[in-house]
Design a protein around this motif. Sequence first.
Motif, PDB file in Angstrom:
ATOM      1  N   UNK A   1       0.832  -1.205   0.000  1.00 57.11           N
ATOM      2  CA  UNK A   1       0.000   0.000   0.000  1.00 57.11           C
ATOM      3  C   UNK A   1       0.869   1.259   0.000  1.00 57.11           C
ATOM      4  N   UNK A   2       2.019   1.205   0.673  1.00 60.60           N
ATOM      5  CA  UNK A   2       2.930   2.357   0.706  1.00 60.60           C
ATOM      6  C   UNK A   2       3.400   2.734  -0.699  1.00 60.60           C
ATOM      7  N   UNK A   3       3.697   1.713  -1.527  1.00 53.59           N
ATOM      8  CA  UNK A   3       4.151   1.975  -2.899  1.00 53.59           C
ATOM      9  C   UNK A   3       3.018   2.541  -3.753  1.00 53.59           C
ATOM     10  N   UNK A   4       1.788   2.075  -3.486  1.00 56.04           N
ATOM     11  CA  UNK A   4       0.629   2.590  -4.231  1.00 56.04           C
ATOM     12  C   UNK A   4       0.374   4.050  -3.852  1.00 56.04           C
ATOM     13  N   UNK A   5       0.417   4.361  -2.558  1.00 53.53           N
ATOM     14  CA  UNK A   5       0.189   5.740  -2.101  1.00 53.53           C
ATOM     15  C   UNK A   5       1.272   6.672  -2.617  1.00 53.53           C
ATOM     16  N   UNK A   6       2.488   6.151  -2.781  1.00 51.19           N
ATOM     17  CA  UNK A   6       3.584   6.962  -3.291  1.00 51.19           C
ATOM     18  C   UNK A   6       3.423   7.294  -4.771  1.00 51.19           C
ATOM     19  N   UNK A   7       2.925   6.335  -5.565  1.00 49.44           N
ATOM     20  CA  UNK A   7       2.875   6.508  -7.016  1.00 49.44           C
ATOM     21  C   UNK A   7       1.546   6.941  -7.594  1.00 49.44           C
ATOM     22  N   UNK A   8       0.456   6.782  -6.852  1.00 51.30           N
ATOM     23  CA  UNK A   8      -0.874   7.108  -7.377  1.00 51.30           C
ATOM     24  C   UNK A   8      -1.396   8.399  -6.749  1.00 51.30           C
ATOM     25  N   UNK A   9      -1.589   9.460  -7.538  1.00 50.55           N
ATOM     26  CA  UNK A   9      -2.147  10.706  -6.987  1.00 50.55           C
ATOM     27  C   UNK A   9      -3.551  10.477  -6.434  1.00 50.55           C
ATOM     28  N   UNK A  10      -3.811  11.039  -5.275  1.00 49.72           N
ATOM     29  CA  UNK A  10      -5.117  10.891  -4.601  1.00 49.72           C
ATOM     30  C   UNK A  10      -5.491   9.412  -4.472  1.00 49.72           C
ATOM     31  N   UNK A  11      -4.537   8.629  -3.954  1.00 50.58           N
ATOM     32  CA  UNK A  11      -4.697   7.168  -3.909  1.00 50.58           C
ATOM     33  C   UNK A  11      -5.867   6.730  -3.026  1.00 50.58           C
ATOM     34  N   UNK A  12      -6.092   7.406  -1.913  1.00 50.02           N
ATOM     35  CA  UNK A  12      -7.158   7.000  -0.995  1.00 50.02           C
ATOM     36  C   UNK A  12      -8.526   7.031  -1.685  1.00 50.02           C
ATOM     37  N   UNK A  13      -8.751   8.057  -2.482  1.00 49.60           N
ATOM     38  CA  UNK A  13     -10.020   8.185  -3.207  1.00 49.60           C
ATOM     39  C   UNK A  13     -10.167   7.085  -4.262  1.00 49.60           C
ATOM     40  N   UNK A  14      -9.064   6.788  -4.978  1.00 51.43           N
ATOM     41  CA  UNK A  14      -9.103   5.760  -6.026  1.00 51.43           C
ATOM     42  C   UNK A  14      -9.350   4.375  -5.442  1.00 51.43           C
ATOM     43  N   UNK A  15      -8.708   4.060  -4.319  1.00 54.09           N
ATOM     44  CA  UNK A  15      -8.878   2.747  -3.684  1.00 54.09           C
ATOM     45  C   UNK A  15     -10.313   2.588  -3.166  1.00 54.09           C
ATOM     46  N   UNK A  16     -10.872   3.676  -2.663  1.00 57.07           N
ATOM     47  CA  UNK A  16     -12.243   3.622  -2.158  1.00 57.07           C
ATOM     48  C   UNK A  16     -13.237   3.357  -3.286  1.00 57.07           C
ATOM     49  N   UNK A  17     -12.999   3.953  -4.459  1.00 57.84           N
ATOM     50  CA  UNK A  17     -13.896   3.758  -5.608  1.00 57.84           C
ATOM     51  C   UNK A  17     -13.819   2.318  -6.125  1.00 57.84           C
ATOM     52  N   UNK A  18     -12.614   1.724  -6.097  1.00 59.24           N
ATOM     53  CA  UNK A  18     -12.453   0.349  -6.604  1.00 59.24           C
ATOM     54  C   UNK A  18     -13.177  -0.664  -5.724  1.00 59.24           C
ATOM     55  N   UNK A  19     -13.313  -0.373  -4.445  1.00 62.72           N
ATOM     56  CA  UNK A  19     -14.126  -1.207  -3.557  1.00 62.72           C
ATOM     57  C   UNK A  19     -13.656  -2.638  -3.458  1.00 62.72           C
ATOM     58  N   UNK A  20     -14.582  -3.612  -3.738  1.00 57.92           N
ATOM     59  CA  UNK A  20     -14.274  -5.036  -3.564  1.00 57.92           C
ATOM     60  C   UNK A  20     -13.453  -5.624  -4.709  1.00 57.92           C
ATOM     61  N   UNK A  21     -13.005  -4.799  -5.634  1.00 62.34           N
ATOM     62  CA  UNK A  21     -12.105  -5.305  -6.685  1.00 62.34           C
ATOM     63  C   UNK A  21     -10.676  -5.485  -6.148  1.00 62.34           C
ATOM     64  N   UNK A  22     -10.466  -4.999  -4.934  1.00 62.04           N
ATOM     65  CA  UNK A  22      -9.163  -5.112  -4.277  1.00 62.04           C
ATOM     66  C   UNK A  22      -9.333  -5.817  -2.939  1.00 62.04           C
ATOM     67  N   UNK A  23      -8.367  -6.669  -2.624  1.00 63.61           N
ATOM     68  CA  UNK A  23      -8.349  -7.361  -1.333  1.00 63.61           C
ATOM     69  C   UNK A  23      -7.158  -6.834  -0.524  1.00 63.61           C
TER      70      UNK A  23
END
Length: 286
Positions: free
Chosen positions: A163-185
Amino acid sequence: MDPALLRERELFKKRALSTPAVEKRHAASDSGSHKRKKPKVEKEGSSGSKHGSESSNGKFNIKTSSGYKFGCLAKIVNYMKTRHQNGDTHHLNLEEILDETKLLDISMKQKQWLMTEALVNNPKIDVRDGSYGFKPKYNLKDKKALLRLLDKHDQLGLGGVLLDDVEEGLPNSAKAIKVLGDQIIFVTRPDKKKILFYNDKHCQFTVDEEFQKLWRSVPVDSIDDEKIDEYLKKQGISSMQETGPKKVLPIHKRKKGGQKKRNFKTHNNHLAGVLEDYTDGVPSKK
């Protein structure tokens, strides 16, 4: 004139004449003390180098120290990371970076060091035609790029992504992860770090109970992980790579063995019956 005053005047003169006055003379040694003393010349040494590193007001100039240089570099890298996470991914030149980080008072020597060494050789800084940007481990533009990355890792058996690498490379990562929902474990490691996995819904099917019993009946507790990996490779199956923290093997200290006796070369063997041994002291007379 008042006769009383005249009498007092005469009495004062008599007292003055009756009191002896002794003049003190300076000793001969004191006369030499009036001579001019030669000024002491300060020896040049370590104190000279010390004064050279100090400013004119007598205080240490912190802006010339190496700690200040690397502090400026850390501030720049952290700022570039923050602006990348906020969606500002365009590159900046050095003057713009120094202006936004409020480091305009650094010297030309430090600017040269940043341009030629520090920023160019930093693994987290991307250099393009004299401009600088942040370089994350995974350069993700949006949520679709994140989902493609997780799917790729799943297909190739590479495991999850921190998750640290995702937050580092993806702008506004928290919002994007929330939208993806159950597509991510989400899976939390023993060291509290979170790992993201792709939730492949095509693999969500019911497994026959008899097959589950057969699966659980195979003992693998006594088999080493390396042997399991080797067996899977022989069967043409690739195992998922380890994404957890690496285990540090304990270092076994060597046991100190008994000290070996050193064999010394003996001399004067022809006087074996004549010479006496005084190791235990002087032998008593017979």
